[in-house]
Design an enzyme around this catalytic site. Structure first.
Site, mmCIF file in Angstrom:
data_model
loop_
_atom_site.group_PDB
_atom_site.id
_atom_site.type_symbol
_atom_site.label_atom_id
_atom_site.label_comp_id
_atom_site.label_asym_id
_atom_site.label_seq_id
_atom_site.Cartn_x
_atom_site.Cartn_y
_atom_site.Cartn_z
ATOM 1 N N HIS A 149 0.952 -1.106 -0.003
ATOM 2 C CA HIS A 149 -0.078 -0.011 -0.102
ATOM 3 C C HIS A 149 1.069 1.291 -0.054
ATOM 4 C CE1 HIS A 149 -4.172 -1.760 0.784
ATOM 5 N NE2 HIS A 149 -3.402 -2.965 0.933
ATOM 6 N N ASP A 180 3.731 9.436 -0.834
ATOM 7 C CA ASP A 180 2.623 8.480 -0.281
ATOM 8 C C ASP A 180 2.340 7.467 -1.300
ATOM 9 O OD1 ASP A 180 0.169 8.095 1.058
ATOM 10 O OD2 ASP A 180 -0.223 9.951 1.264
#
Ligand code: ADQ
Length: 473
Positions: A155, A363
């Site tokens: 992720h 991110d």
């Protein structure tokens, strides 16, 4: 259709509604459809060596969750996962706290999870592990004799080879990933970094598009950009409670616009830089006085790790100094909320904010960017200002893309967002919404499961040959 076995650090509530978040709901839906198991840590500390998992059966799905010992939580969770892998994978070598005991604990917990999971596996199951906590899981399962198809989805970002090399365990980590059959990343950049490492440091050879030969096996390496339940989030956004409605009405009466940021309080999210950019905006544009506020919602996470305490203090000081400098008796420019806010409130708050400010320094994807777009009124949408270092920027090109290290540049784009004509806002939003709606959580899930299913002709045989993997519970 094969059963699905999901393994993640924490196990979601399988009776969840949209309140829990699109991702957990999408995964829970897939489990309900296929039947299977969701396995992970129950979040509790117990005993000297952890404890046995508890099993909750809901229809065709088993939720299996185990406690960890306090030492395991310290070494595996706060230690290797969140003080080594999290900063390393977010390109923050300066924050890595490497200690041999951390890696030992990480390996120990991955092995314990593997042992606890085996009795729940059936030969034809598809096993899907999530995230940086579980890189070593497939290797431990393989050593216990499991032959099921196994996939891994990261992720968070995957760093370039040179950065990864700074970890004393880089070779073990990459070798362990190659025990999976499918390795999924969020973006081209992340998958590219991993492939570069393979090319530079391993004998793995690319034998087809995204397919690598590793010894006798073939491993698929690809990107699977994660999405949200866009329709569900849009519905939440339209359903504001009284408190949010009153807040919105007040701002409308006062002619005030709102910039919103929503993040876990994490050093990867670029919160101080964002706060400084808002301060710079007010400094450069005195005409904005009393016409704009910045709402930053940033609940605490991982407070046991030192770097998180530091960021909190820095942010509080910055918010205080901007308010000290610009506030008036009837205007507080920065509102900073250090508590979680329910999704039912967040969604209408996004809708009522004219700018969504999403500026991580790095991110994996960033779901807030997608949620902000899904929540907007298409007739009068707000503007997304997005860091080029969020995975989401690879596809959400119609956002105003910024460099979070460039405070002046961010202040300029904030001003542009606040003054953007309606037609341009609508055009940008329509394109973004189309993307967020098509690349939603279900599309992500379907793409990963399609990659994970056994290649034609290899179906049942592989599982049948398994030494382990017979359901006992
Ligand atoms: P996170 O780092 O947690 O996720 P993000 O993708 O933004 O980051 O997801 C956060 C989720 O939590 C969003 O659904 C958001 O609405 C919610 N949230 C954030 N702040 C909240 C608050 N104050 N109150 C309530 N809810 C809040 C990791 C990776 C990301 C990747 C996701 C999914 O770091 O890069 O996009 O996993 O793969």
């Amino acid at each position: 259709m094969s059963r699905l076995v999901i393994v993640s650090n924490r196990v979601a509530d399988l009776r969840a509604s949209t309140q829990t978040g699109g991702l957990a709901v999408a995964l829970a839906d897939a489990l309900r459809e296929r039947g299977g198991v969701w396995f992970g840590w129950n979040g509790e500390k117990e005993g000297e060596t952890g404890g046995d998992p508890t099993v909750e059966t809901i229809g065709k799905v088993k939720r299996v969750a185990a406690p960890l010992s306090p030492q395991d939580v310290a070494d595996y969770y706060f230690g290797y996962a969140n003080s080594v892998l999290w900063p390393l994978f977010h390109y923050r070598l300066d924050l890595v706290d490497y200690r041999p005991a951390f890696f030992a604990g990480y390996s120990r917990v991955n092995e314990t999870f593997a042992r606890q999971l085996v009795p729940f596996l059936k030969p034809d199951d598809l096993v899907w592990s999530h995230d940086y906590h579980l890189i070593l899981l497939a290797g431990h399962l393989r050593r216990l004799g499991c032959r099921q198809r196994m996939g891994f989805f990261l992720h968070i970002p995957f760093p370039p080879p040179d950065l990864l090399h700074a970890s004393p365990n880089h070779a073990e980590l990459v070798d362990a990933l190659l025990d999976y059959d499918v390795i999924g990343f969020q973006t081209h950049t992340d998958a590219g970094n991993f492939k570069l490492y393979l090319a530079e440091h391993t004998p793995a050879v690319e034998v087809g598009k995204n397919r690598f030969r590793v010894g006798e096996r073939t491993v698929l390496i690809d990107r699977f950009p994660i999405g949200i339940d866009a329709a569900g989030f849009a519905a939440l956004a339209e359903d504001a409670d009284e408190e949010v409605k009153i807040d919105l009405m007040r701002r409308q009466v006062l002619g005030r616009r709102q910039i919103i940021g929503v993040d876990r309080l994490d050093y990867s999210k670029g919160l101080p830089e964002r706060m400084k950019a808002f301060g710079r905006l007010l400094e450069r544009h005195p005409e904005l006085e009393k016409t704009v506020t910045f709402l930053q919602i940033a609940p605490p996470t991982r407070e046991e790790v030192d770097a998180y305490g530091d960021i909190r203090m820095e942010l509080e000081a910055l918010a205080g100094s901007i308010n000290g400098r610009f506030s008036d008796f009837n205007w507080t420019p920065v509102r900073y909320i250090h508590r979680p806010v329910s999704r039912g409130k967040l969604a209408p708050l996004f809708r009522g904010s004219q700018v969504g400010l999403v500026t991580p320094l790095r991110d994996g994807m960033n779901l807030v960017a997608k949620e902000y777009v899904a929540a907007q009124d298409p007739d009068n949408p707000g503007v997304l200002v997005l860091s080029k270092f969020a995975g989401a920027a690879e596809e959400m090109r119609q956002a105003l893309i910024v460099n979070p290290y460039d405070i002046d540049g961010m202040a300029r784009q904030l001003h542009r967002a606040l003054t953007m004509p309606l037609k341009e806002r609508q055009r940008r939003h329509a394109a973004l919404l189309d993307h967020v709606t098509r690349q939603n959580a279900s599309a992500w899930l379907a793409a990963f499961l399609a990659a994970l299913k056994p290649p034609a002709g290899q179906g049942e045989a592989r599982g049948a040959a398994s030494k382990a993997g017979h359901e006992a519970a």
